[in-house]
Design an enzyme around this catalytic site. Structure first.
Site, PDB file in Angstrom:
ATOM      1  N   GLY A   1       0.797  -1.215   0.000  1.00 50.52           N
ATOM      2  CA  GLY A   1       0.000   0.000   0.000  1.00 50.52           C
ATOM      3  C   GLY A   1       0.827   1.261   0.000  1.00 50.52           C
ATOM      4  O   GLY A   1       0.465   2.259   0.615  1.00 50.52           O
ATOM      5  N   LYS A   2       1.967   1.247  -0.711  1.00 51.29           N
ATOM      6  CA  LYS A   2       2.877   2.396  -0.674  1.00 51.29           C
ATOM      7  C   LYS A   2       2.869   3.225  -1.956  1.00 51.29           C
ATOM      8  O   LYS A   2       3.010   4.443  -1.909  1.00 51.29           O
ATOM      9  CB  LYS A   2       4.305   1.907  -0.396  1.00 51.29           C
ATOM     10  CG  LYS A   2       4.479   1.206   0.946  1.00 51.29           C
ATOM     11  CD  LYS A   2       5.894   0.677   1.114  1.00 51.29           C
ATOM     12  CE  LYS A   2       6.072  -0.056   2.436  1.00 51.29           C
ATOM     13  NZ  LYS A   2       7.446  -0.594   2.603  1.00 51.29           N
ATOM     14  N   VAL A   3       2.787   2.560  -3.110  1.00 56.58           N
ATOM     15  CA  VAL A   3       2.871   3.288  -4.382  1.00 56.58           C
ATOM     16  C   VAL A   3       1.775   2.831  -5.326  1.00 56.58           C
ATOM     17  O   VAL A   3       1.214   1.741  -5.196  1.00 56.58           O
ATOM     18  CB  VAL A   3       4.249   3.105  -5.064  1.00 56.58           C
ATOM     19  CG1 VAL A   3       5.364   3.642  -4.207  1.00 56.58           C
ATOM     20  CG2 VAL A   3       4.479   1.645  -5.438  1.00 56.58           C
TER      21      VAL A   3
END
Length: 360
Positions: free
Chosen positions: A309-311
């Site tokens: 769920g970072k990029v």
């Protein structure tokens, strides 16, 4: 018959080895747009670079996007130092996350008037050690100059109020020092201070700053007085605070490792703090020579980071190339297209000054 003292021979040999300075590339002096446009019609790394350049230009054209420059490795020493400085001067990045070496041993080092040198030959490294010359691949640093940096860092720390500081807060003091005592206008640390662009070094003491700060602490302990300390948690909190307030963000990453993972983790940290609406990093470019055979890519690949769920995987590009050979093309192309001309700087460093003033 007279003989030449060994010290004089060593001085002569050292002068020979440190005779050719590294000249940092100036992206303003050439227009890379035609070659990048041509590379977009090619294949392999050429097309990857053209797409990465296009994504960076999308970041610059997006008026809502806060852009983080993320730097690991030795490209600053190798000739990209003025390139990064120009991105700050031209309002093309809003925050920086880097290794301590990039900021201290390379940029602050030259800001004090020291130089990096091309290694025209690479003799035995024990010989280099005897001459007090440090080597970064085919680049030399005078160890005596580097020790001047160590002592300068200690001097800055000694002058501060003895309390916790984030690396951002301490590096800002370094920038202020260069404004008053520096020998190079084109310093990333100095320009970041002047343009209110925050710099974070999550592993700050893994550099010459570490030696200087240890000296500061040991000297203070011997004298029985308090000393300043670095607060790594504050680094994470402050950078996450920027991410929460920024909304749309883009990453221009050179290398990987701790800086890369640190800036990506801000999304997860924001969620932990209850900001479930925080956006993943919308744009992401990484230039690296790492691969995935060790289970990573000097920290996760951009596609893999999406699982955390970072990029955003829709607008990302990996470029597998030595950054010093491709960053001049990417940066020159973007500088000449000028998507950020006339845009008001975000000055995220002011966020923390205002917070400190409110607390006071």
């Amino acid at each position: 018959m007279t003989t030449t003292p060994e010290s004089a021979i060593n001085d002569t040999r050292k002068a020979e080895l440190l005779s050719t300075t590294v000249e940092h590339i100036d992206i303003r002096t050439f227009d890379a747009r035609p070659i990048v446009d041509a590379m977009a019609k090619m294949s392999f790394t050429s097309r990857d670079l053209a797409r990465a350049t296009d994504i960076y230009n999308q970041m610059l054209a997006d008026r809502d996007c806060t852009i983080f420059l993320v730097v690991a490795g030795s490209t600053s020493a190798g000739g990209c130092m003025d390139l990064y400085a120009e991105l700050v001067r031209s309002n093309m990045v809003d925050g920086i996350i880097a290794t301590g070496a990039s900021i201290v041993d390379m940029d602050f080092f030259e800001g004090l008037g020291h130089k990096h040198y091309q290694a025209l030959e690479v003799p035995d490294d024990n010989t280099l050690r005897s001459l007090l010359i440090d080597r970064i691949y085919d680049t030399y640093i005078d160890e005596e100059d580097l020790q001047n940096v160590d002592h300068t860092i200690a001097e800055i720390a000694d002058a501060l109020e003895p309390k916790p500081y984030s690396s951002r807060a301490f590096i800002r003091e370094m920038g202020k020092y260069l404004v008053e005592h520096g020998k190079k206008d084109n310093s990333l640390v100095k320009l970041a201070y002047e343009h209110d662009v925050p710099i974070f070094c999550p592993a700050f003491v893994d550099s010459s700053a570490g030696f200087g700060l240890v000296k500061h602490q040991v000297d203070a302990m011997k004298a029985g007085r308090p000393y300043m300390v670095l607060d790594a948690i504050a680094d994470f909190r402050e950078l996450t605070d920027i991410k929460i307030k920024a909304g749309v963000t883009g990453l221009l990453m050179i290398g990987g490792g701790v800086p890369k993972n640190f800036v990506q983790d801000t999304v997860v940290c924001a969620e932990i703090l209850g900001h479930d609406d925080v956006q993943v990093h919308k744009y992401a470019v990484q230039i690296t020579v790492a691969d995935v055979r060790d289970g990573a890519c000097s920290s996760s690949t951009l596609q893999e980071a999406a699982s955390w769920g970072k990029v955003n995987t829709a607008i990302e590009q990996m470029v597998f190339a030595e950054a010093g050979s491709v960053m001049p093309l990417l940066a020159s192309d973007a500088w000449h297209r000028g998507h950020r001309k006339g845009q008001e700087p975000r000055r995220w460093a002011k966020l923390f000054e205002n917070a400190a003033a409110n607390q006071g």
